[in-house]
Design a protein around this motif. Sequence first.
Motif, PDB file in Angstrom:
ATOM      1  N   LEU A   7      -3.448  13.749 -10.418  1.00 29.91           N
ATOM      2  CA  LEU A   7      -2.320  13.161  -9.673  1.00 29.91           C
ATOM      3  C   LEU A   7      -2.899  12.061  -8.902  1.00 29.91           C
ATOM      4  O   LEU A   7      -2.370  11.404  -8.783  1.00 29.91           O
ATOM      5  CB  LEU A   7      -1.284  14.242  -9.944  1.00 29.91           C
ATOM      6  N   MET A   8      -3.932  12.668  -8.309  1.00 25.58           N
ATOM      7  CA  MET A   8      -4.282  11.384  -7.322  1.00 25.58           C
ATOM      8  C   MET A   8      -4.681  10.105  -7.628  1.00 25.58           C
ATOM      9  O   MET A   8      -4.991   9.273  -7.228  1.00 25.58           O
ATOM     10  CB  MET A   8      -5.779  11.972  -6.905  1.00 25.58           C
ATOM     11  N   ILE A   9      -5.668  10.450  -8.762  1.00 26.04           N
ATOM     12  CA  ILE A   9      -6.184   8.921  -9.387  1.00 26.04           C
ATOM     13  C   ILE A   9      -4.791   8.466 -10.070  1.00 26.04           C
ATOM     14  O   ILE A   9      -5.076   6.797 -10.580  1.00 26.04           O
ATOM     15  CB  ILE A   9      -6.798   9.140 -11.132  1.00 26.04           C
ATOM     16  N   ILE A  10      -3.613   8.869 -10.132  1.00 31.98           N
ATOM     17  CA  ILE A  10      -2.875   8.392 -11.367  1.00 31.98           C
ATOM     18  C   ILE A  10      -1.860   7.717 -10.016  1.00 31.98           C
ATOM     19  O   ILE A  10      -1.562   6.220  -9.931  1.00 31.98           O
ATOM     20  CB  ILE A  10      -2.187   8.913 -12.066  1.00 31.98           C
ATOM     21  N   LEU A  11      -1.531   7.972  -8.594  1.00 34.95           N
ATOM     22  CA  LEU A  11      -1.816   7.820  -7.072  1.00 34.95           C
ATOM     23  C   LEU A  11      -1.967   6.430  -6.737  1.00 34.95           C
ATOM     24  O   LEU A  11      -1.131   5.753  -6.115  1.00 34.95           O
ATOM     25  CB  LEU A  11      -1.229   8.827  -6.864  1.00 34.95           C
ATOM     26  N   ALA A  12      -3.110   6.693  -6.932  1.00 40.39           N
ATOM     27  CA  ALA A  12      -4.173   5.830  -6.258  1.00 40.39           C
ATOM     28  C   ALA A  12      -4.388   4.416  -7.070  1.00 40.39           C
ATOM     29  O   ALA A  12      -4.436   3.379  -6.538  1.00 40.39           O
ATOM     30  CB  ALA A  12      -5.613   6.046  -6.917  1.00 40.39           C
ATOM     31  N   VAL A  13      -4.226   4.255  -8.101  1.00 43.72           N
ATOM     32  CA  VAL A  13      -3.970   3.022  -9.334  1.00 43.72           C
ATOM     33  C   VAL A  13      -2.665   1.979  -8.737  1.00 43.72           C
ATOM     34  O   VAL A  13      -2.849   1.149  -9.108  1.00 43.72           O
ATOM     35  CB  VAL A  13      -4.185   3.602 -10.294  1.00 43.72           C
ATOM     36  N   SER A  14      -1.420   3.240  -9.343  1.00 39.46           N
ATOM     37  CA  SER A  14      -0.573   3.209  -8.481  1.00 39.46           C
ATOM     38  C   SER A  14      -0.417   1.931  -7.196  1.00 39.46           C
ATOM     39  O   SER A  14       0.441   1.077  -6.907  1.00 39.46           O
ATOM     40  CB  SER A  14       0.710   4.174  -8.847  1.00 39.46           C
ATOM     41  N   PHE A  15      -1.077   3.142  -6.063  1.00 39.56           N
ATOM     42  CA  PHE A  15      -1.366   2.187  -5.249  1.00 39.56           C
ATOM     43  C   PHE A  15      -2.249   1.098  -4.400  1.00 39.56           C
ATOM     44  O   PHE A  15      -1.799  -0.188  -4.272  1.00 39.56           O
ATOM     45  CB  PHE A  15      -1.414   3.361  -3.432  1.00 39.56           C
ATOM     46  N   ALA A  16      -2.297   0.513  -5.431  1.00 40.51           N
ATOM     47  CA  ALA A  16      -3.519  -0.651  -5.682  1.00 40.51           C
ATOM     48  C   ALA A  16      -2.465  -0.955  -6.645  1.00 40.51           C
ATOM     49  O   ALA A  16      -2.848  -2.880  -5.944  1.00 40.51           O
ATOM     50  CB  ALA A  16      -5.044   0.063  -6.779  1.00 40.51           C
ATOM     51  N   GLY A  17      -2.163  -0.948  -7.266  1.00 43.72           N
ATOM     52  CA  GLY A  17      -0.698  -2.007  -8.283  1.00 43.72           C
ATOM     53  C   GLY A  17       0.158  -2.279  -7.280  1.00 43.72           C
ATOM     54  O   GLY A  17       0.350  -4.159  -6.714  1.00 43.72           O
ATOM     55  N   GLU A  18       0.342  -1.445  -5.970  1.00 43.48           N
ATOM     56  CA  GLU A  18       0.942  -2.626  -5.093  1.00 43.48           C
ATOM     57  C   GLU A  18       0.741  -2.745  -3.982  1.00 43.48           C
ATOM     58  O   GLU A  18       1.554  -3.525  -3.765  1.00 43.48           O
ATOM     59  CB  GLU A  18       1.540  -0.793  -4.511  1.00 43.48           C
ATOM     60  N   PHE A  19      -0.757  -2.901  -3.784  1.00 44.27           N
ATOM     61  CA  PHE A  19      -1.172  -3.695  -3.199  1.00 44.27           C
ATOM     62  C   PHE A  19      -1.376  -5.144  -3.462  1.00 44.27           C
ATOM     63  O   PHE A  19      -1.262  -6.261  -2.887  1.00 44.27           O
ATOM     64  CB  PHE A  19      -2.411  -2.695  -3.016  1.00 44.27           C
ATOM     65  N   LEU A  20      -1.518  -5.212  -4.725  1.00 46.13           N
ATOM     66  CA  LEU A  20      -1.936  -6.173  -5.254  1.00 46.13           C
ATOM     67  C   LEU A  20      -0.268  -6.842  -5.448  1.00 46.13           C
ATOM     68  O   LEU A  20      -0.862  -8.363  -5.699  1.00 46.13           O
ATOM     69  CB  LEU A  20      -2.369  -6.398  -6.623  1.00 46.13           C
ATOM     70  N   HIS A  21       0.796  -6.337  -6.184  1.00 43.57           N
ATOM     71  CA  HIS A  21       1.438  -7.022  -5.604  1.00 43.57           C
ATOM     72  C   HIS A  21       2.002  -8.027  -4.231  1.00 43.57           C
ATOM     73  O   HIS A  21       2.292  -8.817  -4.356  1.00 43.57           O
ATOM     74  CB  HIS A  21       3.057  -5.692  -5.461  1.00 43.57           C
ATOM     75  N   VAL A  22       1.948  -7.000  -2.811  1.00 45.23           N
ATOM     76  CA  VAL A  22       1.880  -8.165  -1.602  1.00 45.23           C
ATOM     77  C   VAL A  22       1.074  -8.670  -1.732  1.00 45.23           C
ATOM     78  O   VAL A  22       1.630  -9.846  -1.121  1.00 45.23           O
ATOM     79  CB  VAL A  22       1.798  -6.664  -0.862  1.00 45.23           C
ATOM     80  N   VAL A  23       0.040  -8.579  -1.405  1.00 43.13           N
ATOM     81  CA  VAL A  23      -1.048  -9.907  -1.446  1.00 43.13           C
ATOM     82  C   VAL A  23      -1.328 -10.545  -2.752  1.00 43.13           C
ATOM     83  O   VAL A  23      -1.355 -11.881  -1.873  1.00 43.13           O
ATOM     84  CB  VAL A  23      -3.128  -9.103  -2.039  1.00 43.13           C
ATOM     85  N   VAL A  24      -0.765 -10.952  -4.210  1.00 42.44           N
ATOM     86  CA  VAL A  24      -1.274 -11.814  -5.350  1.00 42.44           C
ATOM     87  C   VAL A  24      -0.227 -12.499  -5.231  1.00 42.44           C
ATOM     88  O   VAL A  24       1.073 -11.886  -5.205  1.00 42.44           O
ATOM     89  CB  VAL A  24      -1.479 -11.403  -6.039  1.00 42.44           C
ATOM     90  N   PRO A  25       0.445 -13.542  -4.030  1.00 42.00           N
ATOM     91  CA  PRO A  25       1.449 -14.460  -4.626  1.00 42.00           C
ATOM     92  C   PRO A  25       1.694 -14.571  -5.785  1.00 42.00           C
ATOM     93  O   PRO A  25       2.250 -15.684  -6.411  1.00 42.00           O
ATOM     94  CB  PRO A  25       1.578 -15.929  -3.456  1.00 42.00           C
ATOM     95  N   LEU A  26       2.021 -13.325  -6.960  1.00 33.39           N
ATOM     96  CA  LEU A  26       2.370 -14.032  -8.588  1.00 33.39           C
ATOM     97  C   LEU A  26       4.346 -13.048  -8.625  1.00 33.39           C
ATOM     98  O   LEU A  26       3.811 -12.158  -7.887  1.00 33.39           O
ATOM     99  CB  LEU A  26       1.453 -13.382  -9.881  1.00 33.39           C
ATOM    100  N   PRO A  27       5.030 -13.294  -9.583  1.00 34.35           N
ATOM    101  CA  PRO A  27       6.067 -12.938  -9.975  1.00 34.35           C
ATOM    102  C   PRO A  27       5.714 -11.816 -10.815  1.00 34.35           C
ATOM    103  O   PRO A  27       6.734 -11.276 -11.485  1.00 34.35           O
ATOM    104  CB  PRO A  27       6.911 -13.869 -10.666  1.00 34.35           C
TER     105      PRO A  27
END
Length: 95
Positions: A7-27
Amino acid sequence: MKYIFQLMIILAVSFAGEFLHVVVPLPVPASVYGLIILLILLITKIVKLSQVETTANYMISIMPLFFIEPSVALMTSFGIVKGSVIPLCIASFLS
């Protein structure tokens, strides 16, 4: 303990996705970023399938529970949606 690690691996990947969503200006939704990251990690064997498989299978098995609330919301607001049933069905079928 194995399930918590998975679960921690899956949550870490989800958090990285959230971080990229904030940083990368793509829709692109954050969940799509997370799926792409997990796919890359699985293809490159940085994360082995056995390291996330059991928890992922469990999460897939309980996925129908997440559709209960939207289904009930559609039933309670049928009067609003009534005029758009056919276009919604066509859009759902095509997608």
